[in-house]
Design an enzyme around this catalytic site. Structure first.
Site, PDB file in Angstrom:
ATOM      1  CE1 TYR A  93       1.194 -22.344   8.472  1.00 28.99           C
ATOM      2  CE2 TYR A  93      -0.417 -20.607   8.149  1.00 28.99           C
ATOM      3  CZ  TYR A  93       0.897 -21.011   8.261  1.00 28.99           C
ATOM      4  OH  TYR A  93       1.909 -20.096   8.150  1.00 28.99           O
ATOM      5  CE  LYS A 164       6.140 -22.691   6.998  1.00 29.45           C
ATOM      6  NZ  LYS A 164       5.723 -21.370   6.543  1.00 29.45           N
ATOM      7  CG  PHE A 185       4.367 -21.749  15.291  1.00 27.87           C
ATOM      8  CD1 PHE A 185       4.207 -22.336  16.542  1.00 27.87           C
ATOM      9  CD2 PHE A 185       4.013 -22.484  14.160  1.00 27.87           C
ATOM     10  CE1 PHE A 185       3.724 -23.645  16.664  1.00 27.87           C
ATOM     11  CE2 PHE A 185       3.539 -23.786  14.267  1.00 27.87           C
ATOM     12  CZ  PHE A 185       3.389 -24.364  15.525  1.00 27.87           C
ATOM     13  CG  ASP A 186       4.798 -20.387  10.008  1.00 27.60           C
ATOM     14  OD1 ASP A 186       4.149 -20.166  11.045  1.00 27.60           O
ATOM     15  OD2 ASP A 186       4.257 -20.573   8.893  1.00 27.60           O
ATOM     16  CB  THR A 187      11.178 -18.939  11.422  1.00 29.77           C
ATOM     17  OG1 THR A 187      10.504 -17.988  10.602  1.00 29.77           O
ATOM     18  CG2 THR A 187      12.653 -18.941  11.085  1.00 29.77           C
TER      19      THR A 187
END
Ligand SMILES: Nc1nc2c(ncn2[C@@H]2O[C@H](COP(=O)(O)OP(=O)(O)O)[C@@H](O)[C@H]2O)c(=O)[nH]1
Ligand SMILES: [Mg+2]
Length: 251
Positions: A93, A164, A185-187
């Site tokens: 994304y 990512k 969310f990413d972490t």
């Protein structure tokens, strides 16, 4: 073409003003630079500015562009749905403002499709990164990532870069475990990946910040802190198993 497939997810919230231009730029890049079969999926949840209409027109014009709409807001939610539904070998994304220079997309995907990594994450905080952003956002980012490294005992350098890629296998394994539906969310994804021994490629990128932001800084910072403590509790018993490769030394 190598026979492998990639899905490029573009999460959008009230981005009618940039969507068409960004998709044109992205399609141009994918057509000329990417040796994989690809598809773009725009995910809109909660826009009120006509974003979905712009996206629908793009889908009519281009068979390689699709739209997914969801009722509830949250960038994490958008990524969760698009990634879990994707049949592609690698999903990725990027922010619609294309803050990360597109020339880094191929190395990001090659990390997964050629070099055996499970997750590849863009970084604005490695010595080789070229990052243009306000001193305030730079300070927030450095403080946040310092906190993540120390509280969660992780090794990736920049949790929040909107750039990512993840292998389909890692998505199917990790995403159902991620609880956050928004910015954390990413972490959470990177932390679970590292703790469970997935291989993470930490890739220095060039980032030129777009000031137009959907982030509410205070409430997001508070959500992030709560997220760190929640994830810290869940991973405390886990064995450390980092397998991280950087393109440079961490600062
Ligand atoms: N689908 C979806 N996308 C979102 C949501 N919130 C933000 N985004 C997208 O996430 C990306 C990054 O947002 P942005 O405001 O540029 O974040 P910043 O660069 O950290 O200030 C953009 O493509 C936004 O449109 C959301 O609730 N749903
Ligand atoms: Mg942005």
């Amino acid at each position: 073409m190598s026979g492998r497939s990639v899905e490029v997810v573009i999460p959008v919230l009230n981005e009618a003003h940039v969507l068409e231009r960004s998709i044109a730029t992205l399609r141009g890049y994918l057509e000329t630079e990417l040796p994989y079969t690809w598809r773009i999926v725009i995910v809109d949840n909660g826009s009120t500015d006509g974003t979905a209409g712009v996206a629908r027109r793009l889908c009519e014009r281009h068979s390689d562009v699709a739209l997914r709409t969801l009722a509830e807001r949250g960038r994490g939610r958008a990524l969760r749905h698009a990634w879990m539904e994707s049949p592609a070998d690698a999903v990725c994304y990027m922010d619609v403002d294309l803050s990360t220079e597109l020339r880094f997309l191929r190395p990001l995907l090659e990390a997964i499709l050629e070099h055996g990594y499970d997750v590849a994450t863009g970084s604005r905080l490695l010595p080789d990164s070229q990052t243009q952003r306000s001193p305030f956002r730079e300070m927030l980012s450095r403080t946040y990532n310092w906190l993540v490294r120390n509280a969660l005992r992780t090794h990736f350098s920049d949790a929040q870069c909107g750039f990512k890629a993840v292998s389909r296998t890692a998505v199917q394994h990790l995403v159902p475990q991620v609880k956050d539906e928004s910015w954390f969310f990413d972490t959470e994804l990177l932390t679970l990946a590292e703790k469970q021994g997935f291989r993470i490629a930490d890739i220095a990128v060039a980032w030129d910040e777009d000031d137009d932001s959907r982030v509410k800084i205070l409430s997001t910072a508070w959500d992030d802190i709560k997220g760190i403590w929640r994830v810290r509790r869940t991973v405390q018993a886990a064995q450390p198993g980092p397998a991280l490769v950087s393109t440079g030394r961490r600062t």
